[in-house]
Design a protein around this motif. Structure first.
Motif, PDB file in Angstrom:
ATOM      1  N   LEU A 160       0.829  -1.208   0.000  1.00 49.31           N
ATOM      2  CA  LEU A 160       0.000   0.000   0.000  1.00 49.31           C
ATOM      3  C   LEU A 160       0.864   1.260   0.000  1.00 49.31           C
ATOM      4  O   LEU A 160       0.528   2.254  -0.653  1.00 49.31           O
ATOM      5  CB  LEU A 160      -0.935  -0.009   1.216  1.00 49.31           C
ATOM      6  N   MET A 161       1.986   1.206   0.728  1.00 48.84           N
ATOM      7  CA  MET A 161       2.899   2.354   0.761  1.00 48.84           C
ATOM      8  C   MET A 161       3.542   2.589  -0.602  1.00 48.84           C
ATOM      9  O   MET A 161       3.715   3.731  -1.043  1.00 48.84           O
ATOM     10  CB  MET A 161       3.983   2.140   1.812  1.00 48.84           C
ATOM     11  N   VAL A 162       3.907   1.491  -1.281  1.00 47.07           N
ATOM     12  CA  VAL A 162       4.505   1.613  -2.612  1.00 47.07           C
ATOM     13  C   VAL A 162       3.504   2.239  -3.575  1.00 47.07           C
ATOM     14  O   VAL A 162       3.851   3.120  -4.375  1.00 47.07           O
ATOM     15  CB  VAL A 162       4.970   0.235  -3.130  1.00 47.07           C
ATOM     16  N   VAL A 163       2.245   1.807  -3.496  1.00 46.62           N
ATOM     17  CA  VAL A 163       1.213   2.358  -4.367  1.00 46.62           C
ATOM     18  C   VAL A 163       0.986   3.834  -4.053  1.00 46.62           C
ATOM     19  O   VAL A 163       0.924   4.680  -4.954  1.00 46.62           O
ATOM     20  CB  VAL A 163      -0.104   1.571  -4.210  1.00 46.62           C
ATOM     21  N   ASN A 164       0.893   4.162  -2.775  1.00 46.64           N
ATOM     22  CA  ASN A 164       0.587   5.531  -2.356  1.00 46.64           C
ATOM     23  C   ASN A 164       1.730   6.500  -2.643  1.00 46.64           C
ATOM     24  O   ASN A 164       1.519   7.618  -3.104  1.00 46.64           O
ATOM     25  CB  ASN A 164       0.247   5.559  -0.860  1.00 46.64           C
ATOM     26  N   SER A 165       2.954   6.074  -2.370  1.00 42.56           N
ATOM     27  CA  SER A 165       4.105   6.973  -2.558  1.00 42.56           C
ATOM     28  C   SER A 165       4.785   6.756  -3.901  1.00 42.56           C
ATOM     29  O   SER A 165       4.966   7.695  -4.686  1.00 42.56           O
ATOM     30  CB  SER A 165       5.117   6.765  -1.431  1.00 42.56           C
ATOM     31  N   GLY A 166       5.161   5.510  -4.177  1.00 45.49           N
ATOM     32  CA  GLY A 166       5.941   5.219  -5.375  1.00 45.49           C
ATOM     33  C   GLY A 166       5.186   5.463  -6.661  1.00 45.49           C
ATOM     34  O   GLY A 166       5.676   6.159  -7.567  1.00 45.49           O
ATOM     35  N   MET A 167       3.979   4.912  -6.771  1.00 42.89           N
ATOM     36  CA  MET A 167       3.213   5.050  -8.001  1.00 42.89           C
ATOM     37  C   MET A 167       2.767   6.494  -8.227  1.00 42.89           C
ATOM     38  O   MET A 167       2.786   6.979  -9.359  1.00 42.89           O
ATOM     39  CB  MET A 167       1.993   4.121  -7.963  1.00 42.89           C
ATOM     40  N   VAL A 168       2.392   7.174  -7.146  1.00 42.23           N
ATOM     41  CA  VAL A 168       2.001   8.589  -7.276  1.00 42.23           C
ATOM     42  C   VAL A 168       3.171   9.419  -7.796  1.00 42.23           C
ATOM     43  O   VAL A 168       3.014  10.261  -8.686  1.00 42.23           O
ATOM     44  CB  VAL A 168       1.494   9.129  -5.923  1.00 42.23           C
ATOM     45  N   THR A 169       4.359   9.162  -7.246  1.00 39.87           N
ATOM     46  CA  THR A 169       5.547   9.899  -7.681  1.00 39.87           C
ATOM     47  C   THR A 169       5.869   9.604  -9.140  1.00 39.87           C
ATOM     48  O   THR A 169       6.178  10.517  -9.918  1.00 39.87           O
ATOM     49  CB  THR A 169       6.754   9.532  -6.797  1.00 39.87           C
ATOM     50  N   VAL A 206      14.997  21.030 -11.511  1.00 42.06           N
ATOM     51  CA  VAL A 206      14.451  20.801 -10.174  1.00 42.06           C
ATOM     52  C   VAL A 206      13.685  19.482 -10.127  1.00 42.06           C
ATOM     53  O   VAL A 206      13.810  18.702  -9.174  1.00 42.06           O
ATOM     54  CB  VAL A 206      13.534  21.975  -9.765  1.00 42.06           C
ATOM     55  N   ILE A 207      12.906  19.210 -11.161  1.00 45.68           N
ATOM     56  CA  ILE A 207      12.097  17.984 -11.208  1.00 45.68           C
ATOM     57  C   ILE A 207      12.980  16.742 -11.204  1.00 45.68           C
ATOM     58  O   ILE A 207      12.721  15.773 -10.484  1.00 45.68           O
ATOM     59  CB  ILE A 207      11.180  18.014 -12.457  1.00 45.68           C
ATOM     60  N   VAL A 208      14.058  16.762 -11.999  1.00 45.42           N
ATOM     61  CA  VAL A 208      14.962  15.605 -12.058  1.00 45.42           C
ATOM     62  C   VAL A 208      15.656  15.386 -10.712  1.00 45.42           C
ATOM     63  O   VAL A 208      15.746  14.255 -10.220  1.00 45.42           O
ATOM     64  CB  VAL A 208      15.999  15.789 -13.185  1.00 45.42           C
ATOM     65  N   LEU A 209      16.131  16.476 -10.095  1.00 44.71           N
ATOM     66  CA  LEU A 209      16.810  16.369  -8.795  1.00 44.71           C
ATOM     67  C   LEU A 209      15.887  15.828  -7.709  1.00 44.71           C
ATOM     68  O   LEU A 209      16.309  15.062  -6.839  1.00 44.71           O
ATOM     69  CB  LEU A 209      17.346  17.740  -8.365  1.00 44.71           C
ATOM     70  N   PHE A 210      14.619  16.204  -7.769  1.00 46.55           N
ATOM     71  CA  PHE A 210      13.678  15.807  -6.717  1.00 46.55           C
ATOM     72  C   PHE A 210      13.062  14.441  -6.995  1.00 46.55           C
ATOM     73  O   PHE A 210      13.000  13.571  -6.114  1.00 46.55           O
ATOM     74  CB  PHE A 210      12.579  16.858  -6.583  1.00 46.55           C
ATOM     75  N   PHE A 211      12.611  14.224  -8.231  1.00 45.94           N
ATOM     76  CA  PHE A 211      11.855  13.012  -8.536  1.00 45.94           C
ATOM     77  C   PHE A 211      12.741  11.785  -8.723  1.00 45.94           C
ATOM     78  O   PHE A 211      12.328  10.672  -8.365  1.00 45.94           O
ATOM     79  CB  PHE A 211      11.007  13.216  -9.792  1.00 45.94           C
ATOM     80  N   GLY A 212      13.946  11.961  -9.295  1.00 43.74           N
ATOM     81  CA  GLY A 212      14.814  10.809  -9.532  1.00 43.74           C
ATOM     82  C   GLY A 212      15.078   9.997  -8.268  1.00 43.74           C
ATOM     83  O   GLY A 212      14.745   8.796  -8.197  1.00 43.74           O
ATOM     84  N   PRO A 213      15.660  10.604  -7.226  1.00 37.81           N
ATOM     85  CA  PRO A 213      15.900   9.864  -5.977  1.00 37.81           C
ATOM     86  C   PRO A 213      14.610   9.407  -5.297  1.00 37.81           C
ATOM     87  O   PRO A 213      14.577   8.338  -4.675  1.00 37.81           O
ATOM     88  CB  PRO A 213      16.644  10.881  -5.103  1.00 37.81           C
ATOM     89  N   ILE A 238      11.775   8.431  -6.699  1.00 38.72           N
ATOM     90  CA  ILE A 238      11.278   7.223  -7.369  1.00 38.72           C
ATOM     91  C   ILE A 238      12.087   6.011  -6.934  1.00 38.72           C
ATOM     92  O   ILE A 238      11.537   4.935  -6.662  1.00 38.72           O
ATOM     93  CB  ILE A 238      11.318   7.413  -8.899  1.00 38.72           C
ATOM     94  N   PHE A 239      13.421   6.175  -6.837  1.00 34.78           N
ATOM     95  CA  PHE A 239      14.260   5.066  -6.375  1.00 34.78           C
ATOM     96  C   PHE A 239      13.891   4.654  -4.953  1.00 34.78           C
ATOM     97  O   PHE A 239      13.869   3.468  -4.617  1.00 34.78           O
ATOM     98  CB  PHE A 239      15.736   5.460  -6.422  1.00 34.78           C
ATOM     99  N   ALA A 240      13.581   5.631  -4.110  1.00 40.96           N
ATOM    100  CA  ALA A 240      13.332   5.348  -2.697  1.00 40.96           C
ATOM    101  C   ALA A 240      11.997   4.666  -2.454  1.00 40.96           C
ATOM    102  O   ALA A 240      11.884   3.816  -1.561  1.00 40.96           O
ATOM    103  CB  ALA A 240      13.403   6.652  -1.895  1.00 40.96           C
TER     104      ALA A 240
END
Length: 303
Positions: free
Chosen positions: A196-205, A244-251, A253-255
């Motif tokens: 559920l956490m992966v769906v809520n955080s990872g998929m949204v990101t 800014v988007i690459v710096l913020f979203f790249g890590p 998504i990995f996390a």
């Protein structure tokens, strides 16, 4: 809830056990946090005290600067203080508060970046209707929607984490309280919660990043029909946003877009979206933006 009271605090293992490395990190992150506060406050005050505040792009940028300060302040002061002590403890209540604050302000920042992309799309692809599309009422509603989205994202996660039983051990292999490290020390099966956490955080990101990516593809495609001066100005602004988007979203998504487990690289990637990206935002948005630099120069020279 009764089982949660078996653990009254958590021990953060931090970034490193080496004393010299901790001293180095203390000086480095203290400088980064000071630079972040000064840079974002400069942008915030310069925009609020100049005519730029009435332009949608800078109105959203002022909100982004506020969120950078709030988001980073939920983690960095504790990290800096812990680098000076041997026992890095955080109370159960403060740990839960940190989880909530991180995801609340983090999701609002994600949505504000999305709103800023929509603003650039309207300005470049619909220039004749731009002022009608991005009127102040709509801008206020978009910011309000971003804050509501942060609450919708963070409250379910907070409710799931706070219901987890913690009966020991209480050592978290991170420098702040986050969802995946907490799942590792919970004394129950956390598979469903992790998914559920992966769906809520990872998929949204990920979905947000894909939407932003295609938005800027459309914007760059539309720029072919603009004049050379128009292309230069638009590319300068969009280039700042994309960085800014690459710096913020790249890590991020990995996390969060992966099975709920811990990797040695987690702490390094977390530094990017908790400290480094918010610190560089003021530089990225001012160095390549002549309007922002002029506004700052006029305001601070007058004062």
């Amino acid at each position: 809830m009764e089982s949660q009271r078996n653990v009254s605090e958590f021990i953060l293992l931090g970034l490193s056990h080496d004393q010299n490395m901790q001293i180095f990190c203390f000086v480095l992150f203290l400088f980064c946090y000071a630079a972040l506060l000064v840079g974002n406050l400069l942008i915030l005050v310069s925009i609020r005290c100049s005519p730029l505040f009435h332009q949608p792009m800078y109105y959203f940028l002022s909100h982004l600067s506020t969120l950078d300060i709030c988001y980073t302040s939920s983690v960095t002061p504790k990290l800096i203080a812990d680098l000076l002590v041997e026992r890095k403890a955080i109370s159960y209540g403060n740990c839960m508060l940190q989880v909530f604050a991180m995801h609340f302000f983090g999701m609002i920042e994600v949505l504000i970046l999305t709103v800023m992309a929509f603003d650039r799309y309207a300005a470049i692809c619909k220039p004749l209707h731009y002022l009608l599309i991005m009127n102040r009422t709509r801008c206020n509603l978009l910011v309000l929607a971003a804050w509501a989205g942060g609450a919708v994202h963070s409250f379910p996660q907070f409710c799931m984490v706070i219901r987890l039983p913690f009966c020991g051990p209480n050592e978290i292999d991170h420098y702040f309280c986050d969802i995946f490290p907490l799942l590792k020390v919970a004394c129950t099966d956390t598979y469903i919660t992790g998914v559920l956490m992966v769906v809520n955080s990872g998929m949204v990101t990920l979905v947000t990043f894909v939407v932003l990516f295609f938005s800027y593809v459309i914007i760059l495609f539309t720029l072919r029909n603009h004049s050379a001066e128009g292309r230069r100005k638009a590319l300068s602004t969009c280039g700042s946003h994309i960085t800014v988007i690459v710096l913020f979203f790249g890590p991020s998504i990995f996390a969060y877009l992966r099975p709920p487990t811990n990797f040695p690289e987690d702490k390094i990637f977390a530094l990017f979206y908790t400290i480094i990206a918010p610190m560089f935002n003021p530089l990225i948005y001012t160095l390549r933006n002549s309007e922002m630099k002029n506004a700052m120069r006029k305001f601070w020279c007058q004062t």
